[in-house]
Write an enzyme that holds these catalytic residues in place. Structure first.
Site, PDB file in Angstrom:
ATOM      1  N   ASN A   1     -11.089  -2.623  -4.941  1.00 42.83           N
ATOM      2  CA  ASN A   1     -10.369  -1.683  -5.804  1.00 42.83           C
ATOM      3  C   ASN A   1     -11.101  -1.403  -7.127  1.00 42.83           C
ATOM      4  OD1 ASN A   1      -7.094  -2.858  -4.721  1.00 42.83           O
ATOM      5  ND2 ASN A   1      -8.195  -1.027  -4.059  1.00 42.83           N
TER       6      ASN A   1
ATOM      7  N   ASP B   1       0.834  -1.208   0.000  1.00 45.44           N
ATOM      8  CA  ASP B   1       0.000   0.000   0.000  1.00 45.44           C
ATOM      9  C   ASP B   1       0.869   1.260   0.000  1.00 45.44           C
ATOM     10  OD1 ASP B   1      -2.384   1.381  -0.058  1.00 45.44           O
ATOM     11  OD2 ASP B   1      -2.685   1.316   2.113  1.00 45.44           O
TER      12      ASP B   1
HETATM   13  C1  IPE Z   1      -5.344  -2.726  -0.012  1.00 45.71           C
HETATM   14  O1  IPE Z   1      -5.016  -1.401  -0.282  1.00 45.71           O
HETATM   15  C2  IPE Z   1      -5.425  -3.504  -1.286  1.00 45.71           C
HETATM   16  C3  IPE Z   1      -4.146  -3.711  -1.962  1.00 45.71           C
HETATM   17  C4  IPE Z   1      -2.968  -3.415  -1.485  1.00 45.71           C
HETATM   18  C5  IPE Z   1      -4.237  -4.326  -3.246  1.00 45.71           C
HETATM   19  P1  IPE Z   1      -6.133  -0.279  -0.407  1.00 45.71           P
HETATM   20  O2  IPE Z   1      -5.430   0.989  -0.626  1.00 45.71           O
HETATM   21  O3  IPE Z   1      -7.135  -0.676  -1.413  1.00 45.71           O
HETATM   22  O4  IPE Z   1      -6.792  -0.357   1.042  1.00 45.71           O
HETATM   23  P2  IPE Z   1      -7.791   0.636   1.790  1.00 45.71           P
HETATM   24  O5  IPE Z   1      -8.923   0.915   0.851  1.00 45.71           O
HETATM   25  O6  IPE Z   1      -7.034   1.877   2.105  1.00 45.71           O
HETATM   26  O7  IPE Z   1      -8.186  -0.099   3.018  1.00 45.71           O
HETATM   27  C1  IPE Z   2      -1.493   0.218  -3.353  1.00 43.99           C
HETATM   28  O1  IPE Z   2      -1.324   1.584  -3.397  1.00 43.99           O
HETATM   29  C2  IPE Z   2      -1.821  -0.380  -4.692  1.00 43.99           C
HETATM   30  C3  IPE Z   2      -3.220  -0.830  -4.830  1.00 43.99           C
HETATM   31  C4  IPE Z   2      -4.108  -0.840  -3.897  1.00 43.99           C
HETATM   32  C5  IPE Z   2      -3.620  -1.295  -6.120  1.00 43.99           C
HETATM   33  P1  IPE Z   2      -2.558   2.596  -3.409  1.00 43.99           P
HETATM   34  O2  IPE Z   2      -2.947   2.841  -4.812  1.00 43.99           O
HETATM   35  O3  IPE Z   2      -3.646   2.125  -2.523  1.00 43.99           O
HETATM   36  O4  IPE Z   2      -1.858   3.870  -2.802  1.00 43.99           O
HETATM   37  P2  IPE Z   2      -2.462   4.883  -1.758  1.00 43.99           P
HETATM   38  O5  IPE Z   2      -2.966   4.090  -0.584  1.00 43.99           O
HETATM   39  O6  IPE Z   2      -3.548   5.634  -2.451  1.00 43.99           O
HETATM   40  O7  IPE Z   2      -1.303   5.761  -1.383  1.00 43.99           O
HETATM   41 MG    MG Z   3      -4.099   2.410  -0.561  1.00 43.38          MG
END
Ligand code: IPE
Ligand code: IPE
Ligand code: MG
Length: 250
Positions: free
Chosen positions: A76, A28
């Protein structure tokens, strides 16, 4: 593998017999990494793929039995279409460049999550990765794509109920049997779960399997996560006493 002196130092202090067999990572922070640099989120995701390459190599080098990476959740799909499109191009890109090395290193690629909703080109890339590595007996590399733990549990219950109805299995249902219907069938539960990006939540990842995993959270954004961070997480893991409900013998 050429390690930096600081990495060597932490590695020397590790107990090589107590490297976590199965490491799971919630990758993340890609978006925030990019935003802090005034860049589009996609640049963060691209850099995140670079971290995936390095992490996979290093985990294999360390002798892990399984590495599970949360790459795209069932939740997502609520992101903007352009970001989803971009993310859906990444598995193919990753496998295109890495597959020869994965094959050579005896790594076995697996998919966790329902492939049905994935675009055809992602399914194709994953299928190729799966079939090119299916005979491999080294580290299991699991990509959680369109993965949600609740959806996984429901799919397992549906498959199990179907098999019961057809007389393929019999009552009673125990944990071992249920486990064999999950996407992670045959894998040990994660010993260590790492979440980068500073959030303290599980976000619907491996709810059943992390029942007794050790958890490690870091504010480091996934694109910045490196070998030293991983070694520190493992060093911390090795300091923990896994009691599984028992009392300490010490
Ligand atoms: C969790 O990250 C899912 C992945 C790393 C693929 P998110 O960025 O989607 O999580 P939330 O929504 O902040 O909980
Ligand atoms: C993790 O990074 C990747 C996925 C969840 C696909 P994010 O895209 O959630 O990055 P933040 O949390 O917005 O910084
Ligand atoms: Mg995230």
């Amino acid at each position: 593998m050429q390690l930096k002196p600081q990495e060597e130092e932490i590695l020397q202090q590790l107990d090589r017999r107590r490297i976590p067999a199965h490491l799971a990572i919630i990758m993340d922070g890609n978006g925030r990494w990019a935003r802090e640099r005034g860049l589009p989120r996609s640049v963060g995701h691209r850099q995140g793929v670079e971290t995936v390459r390095q992490t996979v190599r290093f985990c294999d080098y360390l002798g892990l039995k399984a590495l599970t990476l949360f790459a795209f959740s069932t939740e997502n799909w609520s992101r903007p279409a352009a970001e989803i499109d971009f993310l859906m191009g990444l598995p193919e890109q990753y496998l295109q460049t890495e597959l020869p090395e994965l094959v050579k290193n005896n790594v076995r690629v697996n998919l966790l999550g329902d492939p049905e909703r994935l675009p055809a080109q992602v399914q194709k890339a994953i299928d190729e990765g799966l079939s090119a590595t299916k005979k491999n007996s080294g580290m299991a590399l699991n990509f959680a794509l369109n993965y949600g733990a609740r959806a996984e549990i429901i799919r397992a219950v549906q498959a199990l109920a179907g098999d019961l109805q057809r007389g393929k299995i019999e009552l009673p249902i125990d944990e071992k049997l249920f486990d064999s219907y999950l996407d992670t069938a045959g894998l040990p539960d994660p010993d260590l779960l790492i979440r980068t990006g500073g959030e303290y939540r599980i976000s619907n990842f491996l709810l059943w399997q992390v029942a007794y995993s050790e958890l490690w959270f870091t504010p480091v954004y996934w694109p910045d996560f490196n070998r030293q961070h991983l070694l520190r997480a493992i060093a911390d893991f090795q300091q923990r006493e896994r009691r599984y409900g028992r009392i300490s013998p010490k």
